[in-house]
Write a protein that holds these residues in place. Structure first.
Motif, PDB file in Angstrom:
ATOM      1  N   SER A 111      -3.373   2.730  -9.189  1.00  0.00           N
ATOM      2  CA  SER A 111      -4.138   1.933  -7.849  1.00  0.00           C
ATOM      3  C   SER A 111      -4.578   0.787  -8.448  1.00  0.00           C
ATOM      4  CB  SER A 111      -4.585   3.156  -7.446  1.00  0.00           C
ATOM      5  OG  SER A 111      -5.762   2.915  -6.210  1.00  0.00           O
ATOM      6  N   SER A 157      -6.567  -2.942  -7.245  1.00  0.00           N
ATOM      7  CA  SER A 157      -7.254  -3.504  -5.832  1.00  0.00           C
ATOM      8  C   SER A 157      -6.961  -4.145  -5.891  1.00  0.00           C
ATOM      9  CB  SER A 157      -8.898  -3.433  -6.825  1.00  0.00           C
ATOM     10  OG  SER A 157      -8.766  -4.355  -7.678  1.00  0.00           O
ATOM     11  N   SER A 198       0.870  -1.371  -0.293  1.00  0.00           N
ATOM     12  CA  SER A 198       0.566  -0.023  -0.253  1.00  0.00           C
ATOM     13  C   SER A 198       0.970   1.164  -0.197  1.00  0.00           C
ATOM     14  CB  SER A 198      -0.730  -0.043   1.284  1.00  0.00           C
ATOM     15  OG  SER A 198      -0.207  -0.373   2.352  1.00  0.00           O
ATOM     16  N   ASN A 204       0.396   6.418 -11.179  1.00  0.00           N
ATOM     17  CA  ASN A 204      -0.451   5.250  -9.958  1.00  0.00           C
ATOM     18  C   ASN A 204      -1.993   5.125 -10.289  1.00  0.00           C
ATOM     19  OD1 ASN A 204      -1.227   5.074  -7.361  1.00  0.00           O
ATOM     20  ND2 ASN A 204      -1.794   6.812  -6.684  1.00  0.00           N
ATOM     21  N   ALA A 213       3.445  -0.215  -8.607  1.00  0.00           N
ATOM     22  CA  ALA A 213       4.299   1.632  -8.769  1.00  0.00           C
ATOM     23  C   ALA A 213       5.321   1.573  -9.597  1.00  0.00           C
ATOM     24  CB  ALA A 213       4.455   2.044  -7.198  1.00  0.00           C
ATOM     25  N   GLU A 217       4.968   6.971  -0.205  1.00  0.00           N
ATOM     26  CA  GLU A 217       3.734   7.216  -1.298  1.00  0.00           C
ATOM     27  C   GLU A 217       2.656   6.098  -1.030  1.00  0.00           C
ATOM     28  OE1 GLU A 217       3.265  10.443  -2.221  1.00  0.00           O
ATOM     29  OE2 GLU A 217       5.540  11.441  -1.941  1.00  0.00           O
ATOM     30  N   SER A 218       1.232   6.311  -0.998  1.00  0.00           N
ATOM     31  CA  SER A 218       0.435   5.706  -1.069  1.00  0.00           C
ATOM     32  C   SER A 218       0.192   5.052  -2.773  1.00  0.00           C
ATOM     33  CB  SER A 218      -1.192   6.326  -0.692  1.00  0.00           C
ATOM     34  OG  SER A 218      -2.402   5.832  -1.345  1.00  0.00           O
ATOM     35  N   ARG A 219       0.759   3.815  -2.356  1.00  0.00           N
ATOM     36  CA  ARG A 219       0.134   3.151  -3.866  1.00  0.00           C
ATOM     37  C   ARG A 219       0.167   1.331  -4.123  1.00  0.00           C
ATOM     38  NH1 ARG A 219       1.504   7.714  -5.644  1.00  0.00           N
ATOM     39  NH2 ARG A 219       2.903   8.490  -6.865  1.00  0.00           N
ATOM     40  N   ASN A 220      -1.277   1.359  -4.234  1.00  0.00           N
ATOM     41  CA  ASN A 220      -2.113   0.371  -4.359  1.00  0.00           C
ATOM     42  C   ASN A 220      -0.888  -0.726  -5.071  1.00  0.00           C
ATOM     43  OD1 ASN A 220      -3.229   0.628  -1.799  1.00  0.00           O
ATOM     44  ND2 ASN A 220      -4.991   2.363  -3.428  1.00  0.00           N
ATOM     45  N   ASN A 221      -0.808  -1.479  -5.022  1.00  0.00           N
ATOM     46  CA  ASN A 221       0.070  -3.073  -5.565  1.00  0.00           C
ATOM     47  C   ASN A 221       0.463  -3.060  -6.493  1.00  0.00           C
ATOM     48  OD1 ASN A 221      -1.363  -4.053  -3.381  1.00  0.00           O
ATOM     49  ND2 ASN A 221      -3.133  -3.735  -4.407  1.00  0.00           N
TER      50      ASN A 221
END
Length: 213
Positions: A201, A203, A175, A199, A186, A180-184
């Motif tokens: 993102s 799911s 995450s 990004n 980057a 930095e916020s990066r979901n799965n």
């Protein structure tokens, strides 16, 4: 049309393949190639499909293989390679099959490896690699075998790596990347280790990445 090339790996799945000239290096759970015992890693003739005499022997699953000149990097869940203690990563002489003196002593499973330029990038579950703190991704100089200063700092498991131009793309189950916020998924600058603004993102977990040049 399927060709008649048939190495016939038995005893478990093949999880990784790397091609180098006339050889196909394979890694996984298998215990034989054709009639030859090969414990989880093998070199196979790209024409005949027969195992060569190259035979390091690894005691558990090989998840990743990458060619770096005269050596082959292997990563997985193993703890022994060629009769030597090697936790989750090893380098093997591409000609002799002897495990080299390089011992990164990873503290977690290695899921993926890619070689680009003078660096090999390793991703996985580790938080220590080559004697230094590296969260889930590390870059190793292929000449010196030293971990470089490149350090993106990923919050959890990295399962896939690809490199395009000056960007290292990574996927997995995380995450945060570089704070930095990066979901799965980057993108990381290959030189600085700084996470870019890209990004998507994802799911859920990303297991494979391929860039289109």
């Amino acid at each position: 049309q399927v060709t008649d090339w048939n190495p016939d790996a038995t005893g478990g799945a093949v999880k990784a393949i790397a091609v180098n000239n006339s050889l196909v290096y394979a890694g996984g759970l298998f215990t034989s190639i054709g009639s030859d015992a090969r414990m989880r890693i093998a070199a196979i003739d790209s024409i005949t499909g027969l195992a060569t005499s190259w035979n390091p022997g690894i005691n558990s699953i090989v998840n990743a293989i990458a060619v770096a000149g005269s050596k082959i990097y292997a990563g997985g869940s193993f703890t022994n390679a060629g009769g030597l203690t090697r936790n989750y990563a090893a380098a093997i002489d591409a000609s002799t099959g002897a495990v080299t003196s390089w011992d990164p002593a990873s503290d977690g499973i290695v899921h993926c490896i890619i070689v680009s330029g003078n660096n090999a990038y390793f991703g996985g579950d580790f938080t220590s690699f080559g004697g230094v703190s590296r969260n889930h991704i590390a870059a190793v100089d292929v000449t010196s075998d030293m971990v470089t200063s490149w350090n993106p700092d990923i919050s959890s498991s990295v399962s896939a790596i690809n490199v395009s131009d000056n960007i290292v793309y990574i996927g997995g189950y995380f995450s945060l990347a570089g704070g930095e916020s990066r979901n799965n998924i980057a993108a990381i600058d290959k030189t600085t280790g700084i996470v870019t603004s890209w990004n998507p993102s994802a799911s859920s977990t990303v297991l494979s990445i391929k860039s289109s040049e």
